[in-house]
Design a protein around this motif. Structure first.
Motif, PDB file in Angstrom:
ATOM      1  N   GLY A  66     -21.997 -12.737   0.579  1.00 14.62           N
ATOM      2  CA  GLY A  66     -21.298 -11.483   0.809  1.00 14.62           C
ATOM      3  C   GLY A  66     -19.894 -11.523   0.238  1.00 14.62           C
ATOM      4  N   VAL A  67     -19.476 -10.432  -0.341  1.00 12.43           N
ATOM      5  CA  VAL A  67     -18.098 -10.329  -0.828  1.00 12.43           C
ATOM      6  C   VAL A  67     -17.495  -9.037  -0.300  1.00 12.43           C
ATOM      7  CG1 VAL A  67     -16.587 -10.177  -2.829  1.00 12.43           C
ATOM      8  CG2 VAL A  67     -18.614 -11.632  -2.913  1.00 12.43           C
ATOM      9  N   LEU A  68     -16.353  -9.179   0.328  1.00 15.67           N
ATOM     10  CA  LEU A  68     -15.697  -8.036   0.954  1.00 15.67           C
ATOM     11  C   LEU A  68     -14.313  -7.874   0.336  1.00 15.67           C
ATOM     12  CD1 LEU A  68     -17.143  -6.480   3.021  1.00 15.67           C
ATOM     13  CD2 LEU A  68     -16.024  -7.768   4.819  1.00 15.67           C
ATOM     14  N   VAL A  69     -14.078  -6.766  -0.315  1.00 18.02           N
ATOM     15  CA  VAL A  69     -12.740  -6.479  -0.847  1.00 18.02           C
ATOM     16  C   VAL A  69     -12.338  -5.090  -0.377  1.00 18.02           C
ATOM     17  CG1 VAL A  69     -12.948  -7.946  -2.874  1.00 18.02           C
ATOM     18  CG2 VAL A  69     -13.722  -5.582  -2.985  1.00 18.02           C
ATOM     19  N   LYS A 105     -11.171  -2.014  11.084  1.00 14.35           N
ATOM     20  CA  LYS A 105     -12.385  -1.684  11.837  1.00 14.35           C
ATOM     21  C   LYS A 105     -13.607  -1.824  10.933  1.00 14.35           C
ATOM     22  CE  LYS A 105     -11.164   1.059  15.725  1.00 14.35           C
ATOM     23  NZ  LYS A 105      -9.782   0.565  15.641  1.00 14.35           N
ATOM     24  N   ARG A 106     -13.474  -1.233   9.778  1.00 14.31           N
ATOM     25  CA  ARG A 106     -14.572  -1.276   8.823  1.00 14.31           C
ATOM     26  C   ARG A 106     -14.836  -2.706   8.375  1.00 14.31           C
ATOM     27  NH1 ARG A 106     -15.072   3.744   4.948  1.00 14.31           N
ATOM     28  NH2 ARG A 106     -16.860   3.172   3.675  1.00 14.31           N
ATOM     29  N   GLU A 107     -13.762  -3.439   8.189  1.00 15.69           N
ATOM     30  CA  GLU A 107     -13.933  -4.834   7.788  1.00 15.69           C
ATOM     31  C   GLU A 107     -14.760  -5.578   8.818  1.00 15.69           C
ATOM     32  OE1 GLU A 107     -11.053  -8.307   6.175  1.00 15.69           O
ATOM     33  OE2 GLU A 107     -10.619  -7.635   8.192  1.00 15.69           O
ATOM     34  N   LYS A 108     -14.402  -5.386  10.070  1.00 18.88           N
ATOM     35  CA  LYS A 108     -15.104  -6.079  11.130  1.00 18.88           C
ATOM     36  C   LYS A 108     -16.579  -5.659  11.170  1.00 18.88           C
ATOM     37  CE  LYS A 108     -14.113  -7.734  15.713  1.00 18.88           C
ATOM     38  NZ  LYS A 108     -15.534  -8.082  15.638  1.00 18.88           N
ATOM     39  N   ALA A 109     -16.803  -4.362  11.037  1.00 20.81           N
ATOM     40  CA  ALA A 109     -18.177  -3.856  11.059  1.00 20.81           C
ATOM     41  C   ALA A 109     -18.986  -4.444   9.903  1.00 20.81           C
ATOM     42  CB  ALA A 109     -18.167  -2.331  10.980  1.00 20.81           C
ATOM     43  N   GLU A 128      -5.896  -5.540   6.185  1.00 16.07           N
ATOM     44  CA  GLU A 128      -5.004  -5.562   7.342  1.00 16.07           C
ATOM     45  C   GLU A 128      -5.779  -6.155   8.503  1.00 16.07           C
ATOM     46  OE1 GLU A 128      -3.943  -1.556   7.908  1.00 16.07           O
ATOM     47  OE2 GLU A 128      -3.190  -1.332   5.867  1.00 16.07           O
ATOM     48  N   SER A 129      -5.906  -7.443   8.453  1.00 12.33           N
ATOM     49  CA  SER A 129      -6.900  -8.091   9.312  1.00 12.33           C
ATOM     50  C   SER A 129      -6.278  -8.599  10.597  1.00 12.33           C
ATOM     51  CB  SER A 129      -7.477  -9.296   8.587  1.00 12.33           C
ATOM     52  OG  SER A 129      -6.483 -10.284   8.529  1.00 12.33           O
ATOM     53  N   PHE A 134      -8.852 -15.508  13.175  1.00 12.65           N
ATOM     54  CA  PHE A 134     -10.094 -14.806  12.888  1.00 12.65           C
ATOM     55  C   PHE A 134     -10.837 -15.488  11.737  1.00 12.65           C
ATOM     56  CE2 PHE A 134     -12.192 -11.322  10.501  1.00 12.65           C
ATOM     57  CZ  PHE A 134     -13.146 -10.999  11.456  1.00 12.65           C
ATOM     58  N   ILE A 135     -10.091 -15.766  10.697  1.00 13.66           N
ATOM     59  CA  ILE A 135     -10.672 -16.491   9.567  1.00 13.66           C
ATOM     60  C   ILE A 135     -11.149 -17.861  10.008  1.00 13.66           C
ATOM     61  CG2 ILE A 135     -10.163 -17.568   7.344  1.00 13.66           C
ATOM     62  CD1 ILE A 135      -8.870 -15.278   6.447  1.00 13.66           C
ATOM     63  N   GLU A 136     -10.310 -18.484  10.786  1.00 15.62           N
ATOM     64  CA  GLU A 136     -10.632 -19.807  11.303  1.00 15.62           C
ATOM     65  C   GLU A 136     -12.004 -19.796  11.985  1.00 15.62           C
ATOM     66  OE1 GLU A 136      -8.033 -23.329  11.410  1.00 15.62           O
ATOM     67  OE2 GLU A 136      -7.786 -21.291  10.684  1.00 15.62           O
TER      68      GLU A 136
END
Lengths: 347, 347
Positions: A66-69, A105-109, A128-129, A134-136
């Motif tokens: 998965g790649v999220l940008v 929100k969208r990132e999390k979803a 804007e995480s 969280f990354i950890e």
DNA sequence: CTGTTAGCGCTTTCAA
DNA sequence: TTGAAAGCGCTAACAG
């Protein structure tokens, strides 16, 4: 829509058992040459295609990264992503792509969606995480490569050296005698924005100066905002004499606002851009630009990912920094101290 | 990496059976409010996330729509794809994206990959593909929406009206007195290329003229090719006085070649571009452009797809045509008949 | 309304 | 080397 043949059908047609058919097709374990021949012939004849879903079900691995940008249509990302896609394809992985539009929100979803789809690894662009924790936490769950995010202690990732890029660009303009330089960059909460602001500020500090905070515009990246913000700055009492535009669309907006206010580059305003898009190269005058190797970024990202995918034990975190380069062109000129009004009335 | 909880664990924690847990989570069939409450509480506490792979395994549907285009970094596609992604997300589907790079081998491999991953539907962009029968066969297997491909009798899809676009652009230049117009467009085997060449040719035919076939350059879309091809044309004995550039990168290449050969727009050469990218808008002079609604394309594509996904019986094939619009700007001027050499020596 | 059970298609033990 | 059988996590059909 007729049912597609399963490995059962192949086994049956080849006159062997299910297990043997599987082993033959994957050349795993001990299989006779005879069995391999019979099975592959049957598979070919039936037009058998293994079902990736069922395979994933069994093997607990999907072969999907998965790649999220924030926005895959952003030309800078688009080029990185193309490189990532090529490299992943070469390694036999499939790319699953989505845009967060800088909405946490969208990132999390989307991360949840990706996890439910059992991706094998995740490349995470800036957003804007939540906290670095969280990354950890995420990277404890699956191989994760951060793309231009902050490095958290245990994370692996790649960062563009925006700090030194902005520093260099700002120095260049200060050396040309500019004092009122506007910095326009997307979101100050994101790492790229923060680093750029720091580099910009430090370039001033080096000579005992302070930038005017009003000239640091770091809210949005859309061209419409860049256009109106630049226009507002230009019509104020202390208009900037130079612009550092750290976003493709921002450059477009600033150029438009300069044209709209009847100013020309570099006589009335010097301009430095980010990336090396067509617009920067072909604009007249050609725009001095801060660039870095986007294809290399993709390659490195996939390399880091593959290393984590192959090794059973989680390897040491690795952090790669990509350096930027200032490509000098024709959009920056010494600050003459002559105002546009003076130049115009002179003529 | 600890094992994630399964629906079994949830059922156990809630003190109900597997089946009840499933029904409660999906609110399907008959379930008591009490069961729903207990199960969702247990699910929340355990941090349960349903496994999409296992669900797909059972339901034989993945909720994934594959999209195949030649190059998702192409700004025109990028905008269509963003729109597709948004609409698919809204409908609860996931986008699986890949680039064929106009390689029909790769296209075939990617389609096979997508099929093995059991995508629910496929959007297929133009490619140097096999016969229309290929599409026919494919759309018998899964819901398929063709994007700017030829319509085969039983297929559903969406096409940009490149024919009338090219016709209109060429007419515009002929009306301005140009006779030697160069047409530059990607691949003549692809539908967009073919249609554009037809429109271009017919605009000449309307006035009893024939275009010079040497001025139709339809090989590659990369800027480097556009640059060198345009340069070759410009240095020939009968250089074109106008360019129709039907590709974002082609426009960049042509503009570069014009600058390189010391020509200016529109005095020495008129230019019409495709799409409405920043470059066309911000170039000085602003470039007259052939544009169409990319966001609408994405919306319509998804609409067509969802209709086919929802209905059990395959609905009638539908073909949607998107019309283009010529946006007049400053890059086209009447052909004066004065050569550049004459103008130069005059000055 | 709920529990039990049978697979979806595949890989991978375990015996033979 | 091969066949038989278990089971990945889930949904749906069927009894109760």
């Amino acid at each position: 829509m007729k049912a597609r043949p399963t490995i059962r059908d192949v086994a049956h047609a080849a006159g062997v058992s299910l297990g043997t058919a599987s082993r033959a097709l994957n050349r795993s374990g001990r299989v006779s040459e005879d069995a391999v021949a019979k099975v592959s012939k049957a598979a070919r004849q039936l037009g058998y295609e293994p079902d990736a879903i069922a395979q994933s079900m069994r093997t607990r691995s999907t072969g999907v990264i998965g790649v999220l940008v924030s926005d895959f249509a952003n030309p800078l990302y688009a080029r990185i992503l193309t490189s990532i896609e090529t490299e992943l394809q070469r390694a036999g992985y499939t790319l699953l792509l989505a845009s967060t539009h800088n909405d946490s929100k969208r990132e999390k979803a989307l991360i949840d969606l990706f996890r439910r789809r059992r991706i094998d690894g995740l490349v995470l662009g800036p957003c804007e995480s939540e906290s670095p924790e969280f990354i950890e936490r995420l990277s404890a769950e699956l191989p994760l490569v951060a793309l231009d995010r902050d490095f958290s202690p245990a994370s692996t990732g790649i960062q563009v050296d925006h700090y030194h890029g902005a520093l260099q660009a700002t120095r260049h303009l200060l050396n040309l005698g500019h004092q009122r330089i506007a910095l326009m960059t997307p979101g100050r909460e994101l790492r790229p924005g923060r680093e750029r602001i720091a580099g910009f500020t430090d370039a001033y500090r080096e000579r005992g100066l302070q930038p005017d905070p009003k000239l640091i515009r770091a809210e949005k990246s859309a061209m419409e905002f860049a256009f109106s913000e630049a226009l507002a700055l230009l019509s104020g009492p202390l208009a900037p004499t130079a612009f550092v535009c750290l976003g493709t669309r921002i450059l477009a907006g600033v150029l438009q606002s300069l044209r709209h206010s009847g100013r020309s580059v570099p006589e009335d305003a010097s301009v430095i851009s980010v990336g090396d898009a067509d617009l920067a190269q072909l604009f007249n005058p050609a725009i001095t630009a801060l660039a870095w190797d986007l294809e290399a970024m993709g390659r490195v990202i996939v390399q880091l990912m593959l290393k984590r995918l192959d090794s059973k034990a989680t390897p040491e975190p690795e952090r790669i920094v990509i350096t930027t380069q200032l490509i000098l062109r024709d959009s920056c000129a010494p600050h003459t101290g002559v105002t546009r009004a003076a130049r115009t009335s002179q003529a």
